[in-house]
Design an enzyme around this catalytic site. Structure first.
Site, PDB file in Angstrom:
ATOM      1  N   ARG A  39       0.993  -1.267   0.172  1.00  0.00           N
ATOM      2  CA  ARG A  39      -0.133   0.022   0.013  1.00  0.00           C
ATOM      3  C   ARG A  39       0.962   1.208   0.001  1.00  0.00           C
ATOM      4  O   ARG A  39       1.674   1.162   0.683  1.00  0.00           O
ATOM      5  CB  ARG A  39      -0.982  -0.135   1.296  1.00  0.00           C
ATOM      6  CG  ARG A  39      -2.017   0.964   1.148  1.00  0.00           C
ATOM      7  CD  ARG A  39      -3.002   0.615   2.330  1.00  0.00           C
ATOM      8  NE  ARG A  39      -3.980  -0.082   2.039  1.00  0.00           N
ATOM      9  CZ  ARG A  39      -4.843  -0.474   2.813  1.00  0.00           C
ATOM     10  NH1 ARG A  39      -4.982  -0.076   4.188  1.00  0.00           N
ATOM     11  NH2 ARG A  39      -5.995  -1.153   2.450  1.00  0.00           N
ATOM     12  N   GLU A  55      -3.093  -7.759  -5.363  1.00  0.00           N
ATOM     13  CA  GLU A  55      -4.333  -8.278  -5.509  1.00  0.00           C
ATOM     14  C   GLU A  55      -4.367  -9.570  -6.254  1.00  0.00           C
ATOM     15  O   GLU A  55      -5.195 -10.246  -5.828  1.00  0.00           O
ATOM     16  CB  GLU A  55      -4.968  -7.188  -6.657  1.00  0.00           C
ATOM     17  CG  GLU A  55      -5.220  -5.899  -6.141  1.00  0.00           C
ATOM     18  CD  GLU A  55      -6.287  -6.020  -4.714  1.00  0.00           C
ATOM     19  OE1 GLU A  55      -7.066  -6.917  -4.493  1.00  0.00           O
ATOM     20  OE2 GLU A  55      -6.280  -5.073  -4.042  1.00  0.00           O
ATOM     21  N   THR A  61      -6.570 -15.813  -0.676  1.00  0.00           N
ATOM     22  CA  THR A  61      -5.394 -15.814   0.284  1.00  0.00           C
ATOM     23  C   THR A  61      -5.588 -14.711   1.351  1.00  0.00           C
ATOM     24  O   THR A  61      -5.828 -13.698   1.061  1.00  0.00           O
ATOM     25  CB  THR A  61      -4.204 -15.872  -0.393  1.00  0.00           C
ATOM     26  OG1 THR A  61      -4.249 -16.757  -1.567  1.00  0.00           O
ATOM     27  CG2 THR A  61      -3.098 -16.246   0.528  1.00  0.00           C
ATOM     28  N   LEU A  98       1.385 -21.002  -2.068  1.00  0.00           N
ATOM     29  CA  LEU A  98       0.462 -20.017  -1.941  1.00  0.00           C
ATOM     30  C   LEU A  98      -0.942 -20.407  -2.471  1.00  0.00           C
ATOM     31  O   LEU A  98      -2.037 -19.816  -2.268  1.00  0.00           O
ATOM     32  CB  LEU A  98       1.010 -18.920  -2.728  1.00  0.00           C
ATOM     33  CG  LEU A  98       0.211 -17.376  -2.527  1.00  0.00           C
ATOM     34  CD1 LEU A  98       0.168 -17.189  -0.971  1.00  0.00           C
ATOM     35  CD2 LEU A  98       1.148 -16.447  -3.086  1.00  0.00           C
ATOM     36  N   TYR A 100      -3.817 -22.359  -5.317  1.00  0.00           N
ATOM     37  CA  TYR A 100      -4.439 -21.737  -6.757  1.00  0.00           C
ATOM     38  C   TYR A 100      -3.487 -21.258  -7.499  1.00  0.00           C
ATOM     39  O   TYR A 100      -3.490 -20.097  -8.069  1.00  0.00           O
ATOM     40  CB  TYR A 100      -5.445 -20.626  -6.306  1.00  0.00           C
ATOM     41  CG  TYR A 100      -6.529 -20.885  -5.347  1.00  0.00           C
ATOM     42  CD1 TYR A 100      -7.833 -21.416  -5.819  1.00  0.00           C
ATOM     43  CD2 TYR A 100      -6.173 -20.610  -4.008  1.00  0.00           C
ATOM     44  CE1 TYR A 100      -8.739 -21.653  -4.705  1.00  0.00           C
ATOM     45  CE2 TYR A 100      -7.220 -21.263  -3.166  1.00  0.00           C
ATOM     46  CZ  TYR A 100      -8.449 -21.510  -3.451  1.00  0.00           C
ATOM     47  OH  TYR A 100      -9.303 -22.000  -2.598  1.00  0.00           O
ATOM     48  N   TYR A 138     -13.361  -8.050 -10.512  1.00  0.00           N
ATOM     49  CA  TYR A 138     -12.779  -7.553  -9.145  1.00  0.00           C
ATOM     50  C   TYR A 138     -11.250  -6.710  -9.362  1.00  0.00           C
ATOM     51  O   TYR A 138     -11.128  -5.631  -8.971  1.00  0.00           O
ATOM     52  CB  TYR A 138     -12.976  -8.208  -8.332  1.00  0.00           C
ATOM     53  CG  TYR A 138     -12.018  -8.133  -6.956  1.00  0.00           C
ATOM     54  CD1 TYR A 138     -12.575  -7.000  -6.057  1.00  0.00           C
ATOM     55  CD2 TYR A 138     -10.646  -8.483  -6.882  1.00  0.00           C
ATOM     56  CE1 TYR A 138     -11.902  -6.520  -4.803  1.00  0.00           C
ATOM     57  CE2 TYR A 138     -10.104  -8.052  -5.768  1.00  0.00           C
ATOM     58  CZ  TYR A 138     -10.452  -6.927  -4.732  1.00  0.00           C
ATOM     59  OH  TYR A 138      -9.754  -6.585  -3.795  1.00  0.00           O
ATOM     60  N   ASP A 156     -15.119  -7.027  -2.683  1.00  0.00           N
ATOM     61  CA  ASP A 156     -14.661  -8.196  -2.312  1.00  0.00           C
ATOM     62  C   ASP A 156     -15.620  -8.750  -1.107  1.00  0.00           C
ATOM     63  O   ASP A 156     -16.620  -8.089  -0.854  1.00  0.00           O
ATOM     64  CB  ASP A 156     -13.298  -8.117  -1.716  1.00  0.00           C
ATOM     65  CG  ASP A 156     -12.871  -7.461  -0.674  1.00  0.00           C
ATOM     66  OD1 ASP A 156     -13.911  -6.783  -0.018  1.00  0.00           O
ATOM     67  OD2 ASP A 156     -11.705  -7.376  -0.137  1.00  0.00           O
ATOM     68  N   CYS A 208     -15.876  -4.398  10.619  1.00  0.00           N
ATOM     69  CA  CYS A 208     -17.096  -5.173  10.392  1.00  0.00           C
ATOM     70  C   CYS A 208     -17.009  -6.631  10.309  1.00  0.00           C
ATOM     71  O   CYS A 208     -16.979  -7.067   9.092  1.00  0.00           O
ATOM     72  CB  CYS A 208     -17.881  -4.571   9.124  1.00  0.00           C
ATOM     73  SG  CYS A 208     -19.456  -5.041   8.769  1.00  0.00           S
TER      74      CYS A 208
HETATM   75  S1  SF4 Z   1     -22.375  -0.531  12.201  1.00  0.00           S
HETATM   76 FE1  SF4 Z   1     -21.716  -2.735  12.477  1.00  0.00          FE
HETATM   77  S2  SF4 Z   1     -22.833  -3.822  11.265  1.00  0.00           S
HETATM   78 FE2  SF4 Z   1     -22.815  -1.899  10.359  1.00  0.00          FE
HETATM   79  S3  SF4 Z   1     -21.224  -1.392   8.926  1.00  0.00           S
HETATM   80 FE3  SF4 Z   1     -20.441  -0.607  10.863  1.00  0.00          FE
HETATM   81  S4  SF4 Z   1     -19.309  -2.441  11.921  1.00  0.00           S
HETATM   82 FE4  SF4 Z   1     -20.714  -3.471  10.216  1.00  0.00          FE
END
Ligand code: SF4
Length: 365
Positions: A39, A55, A61, A98, A100, A138, A156, A208
């Protein structure tokens, strides 16, 4: 970053009060972006070669597994021209482990195409990127947005999770993919499309997460419908997967008295294409190990236990037999001897490394 994971519903008064906005995500990204070897630093231009290489490696992976391979490839082949000029066998060897492996063959083919058709520079258009070997929708979108600042939706698995939660998308994957792409296209920041793409990936990877997302730390808390209903872990909805039958087969490890191993190269097309393997049978659900044909006339001993490996589409279980033969034994057609001292550098897939390790340990029955 403190971990403050909760699946609690937001207080009723805050539910659905605002729409998610790219600026909130980018402000979070500017503070919390992951430092990854491929990055660019803030303010630097991303190098298309590094973006492409990472990528391709990251397809199927993890970031952790890719790190050492990325460093090794950059040390061996610092730019696309050097990579294109290298024999494909060397690339396959460096890729070994690695998984694939068609990705490694395509990587090399792509490098050659970039040199032959684009003067050694990655093309700065989605269409031209998409036309290169091994680059799908992608990867083309990721390179276009991160390396060239083109506003293309990059989706992704991490992004799918974030977007289906934000929007409470009940359609199962993969049918939901077009709607997810459309939602990302609406959300993305056309002034910083590369950062937006990397930010959504980072959000999915670090906040998330599939289990117990840290919604309290999320820049889109307060704008997320799944959080509002306390249903985060229900998304993305996935179509039920069919259980795959286990396949069975036999592998034959033949070692000569002067320290060599009998091997062959798999066909270019298909599973583990172009990789090195010890001879063996086909793999099938109804395979009978007693009927397996050894590659050479010798006294084979079937070793105790089996070697198992899980491919994406099926689990595999191999019996392993070993024979020790005299030095100078002629290899059967299509096979060759390699010194045992060179096994580590040979382009064996992980499965074959397990087979060889099994045969070189004890366990004779
Ligand atoms: S609020 Fe929670 S579930 Fe909603 S996008 Fe953010 S981390 Fe994900």
């Amino acid at each position: 970053m403190t971990d403050n994971r909760t699946l609690a519903r937001r207080p009723a008064g805050r539910q659905g009060t605002r729409a998610p906005h790219a600026r909130d995500l980018l402000a979070w990204y500017d503070r919390h972006r992951r430092a990854l070897p491929w990055r660019a630093l803030p303010g630097e231009h991303a190098d298309p070669y590094r973006v492409w290489l990472s990528e391709i490696m990251l397809q199927q992976t993890t970031v952790k597994a890719v790190g050492p391979y990325f460093a090794k490839f950059l040390a061996l082949w610092p730019d696309v021209g050097v990579l294109a000029a290298s024999p494909v066998e060397e690339v396959m060897k460096a890729w070994a482990g690695l998984g694939y492996y068609s990705r490694a063959r395509n990587l090399h083919a792509c490098a050659k195409a970039v040199v032959a058709d684009h003067g050694g520079l990655f093309p700065a258009s989605l269409e031209d990127l998409r036309a290169l070997p091994g680059i799908g929708d992608y990867t083309a979108a990721a390179i276009a947005s991160i390396a060239f600042g083109i506003a293309a939706p990059v989706v992704d698995g991490n992004v799918e999770r974030v977007v289906t939660r934000l929007n409470l998308m009940e359609t199962p994957l993969p049918a939901a993919k077009p709607a997810i792409r459309a939602r990302v296209a609406e959300l993305l920041d056309s002034a910083r499309p590369g950062d937006f793409a990397q930010a959504t990936m980072d959000l999915g990877a670090t906040i998330c997460t599939p289990k117990r997302p840290a919604c309290a730390l999320c820049p889109w808390t307060g704008a997320c419908r799944a959080e509002a209903e306390g249903r985060q872990e229900e998304f993305p909805v996935k179509a039920a997967r069919k259980a795959r039958d286990t396949r069975y087969g036999a592998a034959f490890v033949v070692v000569s008295a002067d320290g060599k191993l009998l091997v062959r190269t798999r066909p270019d097309k298909g599973l583990l294409g172009g990789m090195t393997e010890v001879p063996g049978s086909d793999w099938s659900a109804g395979f009978d190990p007693e009927g397996a044909e050894p590659p050479i006339e010798a006294r084979f001993r079937r070793l105790a236990g089996t070697v198992t490996h899980v491919f994406t589409h099926f689990p595999l279980e191999l019996t392993v037999s070993r024979a020790d033969v005299r030095a100078g034994t002629r290899p059967p057609a299509g096979m060759r001897w390699i010194p045992l001292s060179e096994v580590a550098g040979e382009a064996f897939p992980t499965l074959m490394r397990k087979v060889i390790a099994h045969a070189m340990g004890d366990g004779d029955r």
